[in-house]
Design an enzyme around this catalytic site. Structure first.
Site, short mmCIF file in Angstrom:
data_model
loop_
_atom_site.label_atom_id
_atom_site.label_comp_id
_atom_site.label_asym_id
_atom_site.label_seq_id
_atom_site.Cartn_x
_atom_site.Cartn_y
_atom_site.Cartn_z
N SER A 118 29.53 33.16 17.67
CA SER A 118 28.90 32.12 16.87
C SER A 118 29.91 31.47 15.94
CB SER A 118 27.80 32.72 16.00
OG SER A 118 26.88 33.42 16.77
N HIS A 139 29.06 28.78 23.80
CA HIS A 139 28.10 29.21 22.76
C HIS A 139 26.69 28.77 23.15
CE1 HIS A 139 26.79 28.91 18.25
NE2 HIS A 139 26.39 30.03 18.80
N GLU A 151 27.28 24.89 23.28
CA GLU A 151 28.40 24.33 22.54
C GLU A 151 29.68 24.87 23.20
OE1 GLU A 151 28.58 25.76 18.45
OE2 GLU A 151 29.15 23.79 17.71
N ASN A 189 26.86 26.18 13.72
CA ASN A 189 26.66 27.08 12.58
C ASN A 189 27.25 26.56 11.28
OD1 ASN A 189 25.02 29.24 13.52
ND2 ASN A 189 26.67 29.67 14.95
N1 LIG Z 1 21.54 36.17 17.93
C1 LIG Z 1 21.70 34.85 18.04
O1 LIG Z 1 20.78 34.06 17.79
C2 LIG Z 1 23.02 34.31 18.53
C3 LIG Z 1 23.10 32.97 18.91
C4 LIG Z 1 24.28 32.48 19.45
C5 LIG Z 1 25.38 33.32 19.57
N2 LIG Z 1 25.30 34.63 19.17
C6 LIG Z 1 26.49 35.48 19.35
O2 LIG Z 1 26.29 36.25 20.53
C7 LIG Z 1 26.96 37.51 20.38
C8 LIG Z 1 25.96 38.64 20.59
O3 LIG Z 1 24.97 38.53 19.61
P1 LIG Z 1 23.54 39.23 19.79
O4 LIG Z 1 22.64 38.61 18.78
O5 LIG Z 1 23.17 39.22 21.23
O6 LIG Z 1 23.88 40.72 19.33
P2 LIG Z 1 23.04 42.07 19.60
O7 LIG Z 1 23.33 42.95 18.45
O8 LIG Z 1 21.63 41.76 19.94
O9 LIG Z 1 23.72 42.67 20.94
C9 LIG Z 1 25.08 43.04 21.00
C10 LIG Z 1 25.24 44.01 22.16
O10 LIG Z 1 26.65 44.26 22.34
C11 LIG Z 1 26.78 45.60 22.75
N3 LIG Z 1 28.17 46.03 22.55
C12 LIG Z 1 28.79 46.36 21.39
N4 LIG Z 1 30.07 46.71 21.66
C13 LIG Z 1 30.27 46.59 22.99
C14 LIG Z 1 31.37 46.82 23.86
N5 LIG Z 1 32.54 47.25 23.40
N6 LIG Z 1 31.20 46.62 25.18
C15 LIG Z 1 30.00 46.22 25.67
N7 LIG Z 1 28.91 45.98 24.90
C16 LIG Z 1 29.05 46.16 23.57
C17 LIG Z 1 25.76 46.35 21.91
O11 LIG Z 1 25.44 47.62 22.47
C18 LIG Z 1 24.57 45.38 21.93
O12 LIG Z 1 23.68 45.67 23.01
C19 LIG Z 1 27.60 37.50 19.00
O13 LIG Z 1 28.94 37.09 19.11
C20 LIG Z 1 26.76 36.48 18.25
O14 LIG Z 1 27.45 35.88 17.21
C21 LIG Z 1 24.14 35.16 18.68
#
Ligand SMILES: NC(=O)c1ccc[n+]([C@@H]2O[C@H](COP(=O)([O-])OP(=O)(O)OC[C@H]3O[C@@H](n4cnc5c(N)ncnc54)[C@H](O)[C@@H]3O)[C@@H](O)[C@H]2O)c1
Length: 296
Positions: A118, A139, A151, A189
């Site tokens: 993000s 993104h 994005e 963001n």
């Molecule tokens: N949540 C949102 O609305 C949103 C929107 C756009 C982008 N993002 C981005 O997407 C990414 C993920 O966010 P999320 O909300 O899905 O997080 P989340 O916490 O829901 O999920 C993250 C996952 O990554 C896994 N993980 C951690 N370390 C790991 C590794 N070494 N190898 C494999 N898996 C691993 C965890 O077990 C978990 O299941 C982040 O970079 C976040 O900034 C999130």
């Protein structure tokens, strides 16, 4: 491109896997946690059921989509044949740098490495690889199967060819890709998070309650969801880490996270995913209802 690996099966990773698989790509979904993989696959299945109920897809489409996804708990196994890897692991720069270093070592030389971060610098992530021209930001927005924007963030050394390939691929998924440059928070963001932070600050200062703040923004500004509820959906930990990246990157106090947000994350009130944030999602039906209202 045919083989796509997605790292992380959380909120975003399972949505990204869903969309690629539904469009006929072969997806390897990788997570260090087998519980996350199980939960991720269950979410995909539930979301496909919802699409069947709305007559957007058939039962056969669901079967084919699920058959296109294989799960893995190790990166090395899961990225062997990948044409494209999309990393959607936890928003933590040390973790992402470690993952990209490993990906660079174990993936084929031709593999494009994308991140769904993000806010973390694409240029910094690319710098730990020997293929900086093939590293790019992809993104997706939450919830991925519904939201049309992707994005596309060009790092300092991302090539024109790779950018064009990823723009084309996003269109094939039925999404609308939009190209932006690599500065903290990118565009989405950089604009969204100060608004969410200001809503939290407004609550913290006692100007109004949670529902009142969200109502003002929903009914007054025609936002589909209030900023506090949106923060709950994104995850308060994710919001905090994005604000910290922008605060560090621009050295500007306007991005400093509100102390209430910091406290709530320390107290593990992370929003929908932890069962409580600005709203209470402890009964699963409640969260489900809120999600359905939003997804209509
Ligand atoms: N949540 C949102 O609305 C949103 C929107 C756009 C982008 N993002 C981005 O997407 C990414 C993920 O966010 P999320 O909300 O899905 O997080 P989340 O916490 O829901 O999920 C993250 C996952 O990554 C896994 N993980 C951690 N370390 C790991 C590794 N070494 N190898 C494999 N898996 C691993 C965890 O077990 C978990 O299941 C982040 O970079 C976040 O900034 C999130």
């Amino acid at each position: 491109m045919k083989y796509i690996s997605v790292i992380g099966a959380g909120t975003m990773g399972n949505g990204i896997a869903h969309v690629f698989a539904q469009n006929g790509y072969l997806v390897n979904l990788i997570d260090i946690s087998s519980t996350s993989l199980e939960k991720g696959m269950a979410t995909i299945s539930k979301n496909l059921d919802r699409m069947i109920a709305k007559k957007k897809i058939t039962n056969a489409d669901k079967t084919n989509t699920l058959a296109n996804i294989t799960t893995y708990t190790t990166i090395t196994e899961g990225v062997k044949n990948a044409d494209l890897v999309i990393e959607a692991a936890t928003e933590n720069s040390a973790l992402k740098l470690k993952i990209f270093k490993e990906l660079d070592e174990v993936c084929q030389a031709s593999t494009i490495l994308a991140t769904n971060t993000s806010s973390i610098s694409i240029t910094q992530i690319a710098s730990v690889t020997e293929r900086q021209n093939k590293v790019i930001g992809m993104h997706f927005m939450n919830p991925v199967p519904i939201m049309s924007l992707v994005e596309i963030i060009r790092g300092y050394n991302t090539s024109d060819t790779v950018t064009e390939q990823i723009m084309e691929l996003s269109k094939k998924l039925g999404k609308t890709p939009t190209e932006v440059n690599d500065y903290p928070g990118f565009v989405a963001n950089r604009i969204l998070m100060p608004m969410i932070n200001e809503a939290i600050e407004t609550l913290y200062n006692g100007v109004a309650g949670v529902k009142e703040i969200d109502t003002v923004m929903k009914l007054g500004m025609a936002h589909p969801m209030g900023p506090l509820q949106l923060a709950d959906f994104i995850g308060l930990d994710v919001c905090l880490s994005i604000l910290n990246v922008m605060h560090d990157g621009f050295k500007n106090l306007k991005y400093a996270p509100c102390p209430l947000l910091v406290n709530m994350v320390m107290a593990k009130k992370l929003g929908v995913k932890s069962g409580e944030g600005f709203y209470d999602y402890s009964e699963s039906r409640k969260a489900e209802k809120v999600a359905q209202r939003f997804l209509k």
